[in-house]
Design an enzyme around this catalytic site. Structure first.
Site, PDB file in Angstrom:
ATOM      1  CG  ASP A 111       7.013  -5.566  -0.652  1.00  0.00           C
ATOM      2  OD1 ASP A 111       7.420  -4.622   0.052  1.00  0.00           O
ATOM      3  OD2 ASP A 111       6.050  -6.289  -0.330  1.00  0.00           O
ATOM      4  CG  HIS A 146       8.760  -1.365   3.121  1.00  0.00           C
ATOM      5  ND1 HIS A 146       7.874  -1.328   4.174  1.00  0.00           N
ATOM      6  CD2 HIS A 146       8.323  -2.374   2.312  1.00  0.00           C
ATOM      7  CE1 HIS A 146       6.951  -2.260   4.017  1.00  0.00           C
ATOM      8  NE2 HIS A 146       7.211  -2.915   2.895  1.00  0.00           N
ATOM      9  CG  HIS A 189       3.168  -2.598  -0.303  1.00  0.00           C
ATOM     10  ND1 HIS A 189       3.869  -1.634   0.389  1.00  0.00           N
ATOM     11  CD2 HIS A 189       3.555  -3.798   0.215  1.00  0.00           C
ATOM     12  CE1 HIS A 189       4.634  -2.214   1.301  1.00  0.00           C
ATOM     13  NE2 HIS A 189       4.460  -3.522   1.204  1.00  0.00           N
ATOM     14  CG  HIS A 236       9.386 -10.569   0.422  1.00  0.00           C
ATOM     15  ND1 HIS A 236       9.623  -9.279  -0.013  1.00  0.00           N
ATOM     16  CD2 HIS A 236       8.326 -10.495   1.266  1.00  0.00           C
ATOM     17  CE1 HIS A 236       8.738  -8.469   0.541  1.00  0.00           C
ATOM     18  NE2 HIS A 236       7.944  -9.170   1.314  1.00  0.00           N
TER      19      HIS A 236
END
Length: 303
Positions: free
Chosen positions: A251, A88, A247, A274
């Site tokens: 990321d 973030h 969101h 991720h």
């Protein structure tokens, strides 16, 4: 407010002044005190574990240092010192074009704040951004590189004018999420208005399992969207109808800053996490014909 360097239209940047913040770690649940400190040109983004003094406690934020990327992005140096939950803050730094910064913290995770990048945006704006006497570099994608993992797909392909992201998620187990798509042309204004306020989310049904694993100890309704099948538990509901995919896009903006410079390319991500973005970086950087390092002043329109 950003000060402009007289010599470069796109200079390297850091904060004008240091700024502290306090928060909680999402997974270990510990309080964390952080200081965002200006750094000289050429430094890059560095995390410094001030609670560790008997070994090298500096962890540069690069794709090669990503040690774990299952639930968040965790980086570690060769001494085994790690910092987690960096995405973030990295997203905010990417959007502001901050290339040099020292981030001191006294816990193993970056502060979750409200689960979005909004508090980091506010901190950066309070500290101010200053141009430095060096031209800013960028990574320009020259050919498409992709990673496929079952129904997960991520790719980077050429885009000469900046970074564009097209993302998709699909959570059929939740009627409030379901299938969502998002398109973001990364600019500072777009980041702040469209994805910066989007909070992290988790499923209520998974909380007990995560905490049994020693995770999500710092999660609460003030910093995580608690998702049930037909809605969310948070007072006030969602900030935006597409907060979930926004969101995930936030990321991705953070994880796409793992080369420490802006990216000129088109990112596509379907059902990704991720680790898939990190796999994509490793694949792209292993192919020297897939990218080049350029000066932004040389490739972007100076008009």
């Amino acid at each position: 407010m950003t000060e402009q360097n007289q010599n470069y239209i796109y200079p390297e940047k850091t904060l004008k002044s240091a700024i502290p913040c306090v928060g909680v770690c999402l997974h270990c649940g510990l309080p964390v005190h952080m200081n965002l400190i200006p750094a000289p040109k050429g430094t890059g983004i560095q995390f410094v574990r001030t609670d560790i003094t008997d070994k090298n406690n500096v962890v540069p934020a690069t794709y090669l240092n990503v040690a774990d990327a299952r639930l968040c992005t965790s980086i570690a140096n060769k001494s085994g010192v790690s910092v987690s939950m960096i995405e973030h803050l990295m997203g905010a730094l990417h959007a502001f074009g901050i290339t040099n910064l020292r981030i001191e913290l006294d816990a193993p995770e970056v502060a979750l704040m409200d689960g979005s990048a909004q508090d980091y945006i506010t901190l950066i704006e309070c500290a101010g951004v200053v141009a430095q006497d060096a031209p800013q570099k960028a990574l320009r994608v020259l050919k498409k590189v992709s990673v496929q993992d079952g129904d997960v797909h991520v790719s980077l392909s050429p885009n000469k004018d900046g970074l564009v992201l097209d993302t998709m998620i699909d959570f059929p187990q939740s009627n409030v999420i379901g299938y969502q798509e998002y398109h973001l042309n990364l600019t500072l204004d777009n980041f702040k208005e469209l994805v910066g306020r989007a909070r992290t989310f988790g499923f209520v049904s998974e909380v007990e399992q995560l905490r049994a694993m020693g995770l999500a100890k710092g999660a609460n309704l003030d910093n995580v969207i608690a998702v049930e099948k037909d809605g969310v538990m948070n007072t006030g509901g969602l900030r935006d109808a597409k907060e979930f995919i926004a969101h995930k896009t936030l990321d991705a903006v953070g994880d796409l800053y793992q080369v420490g410079m802006p990216v000129l390319g088109h990112f596509k991500g379907e059902k990704f996490g991720h680790r898939h973005v990190n796999q994509l970086w490793r694949q792209l950087m292993a192919d020297h014909e897939a990218y080049e390092i350029v000066l932004l002043d040389d490739v972007l329109n100076k008009g």
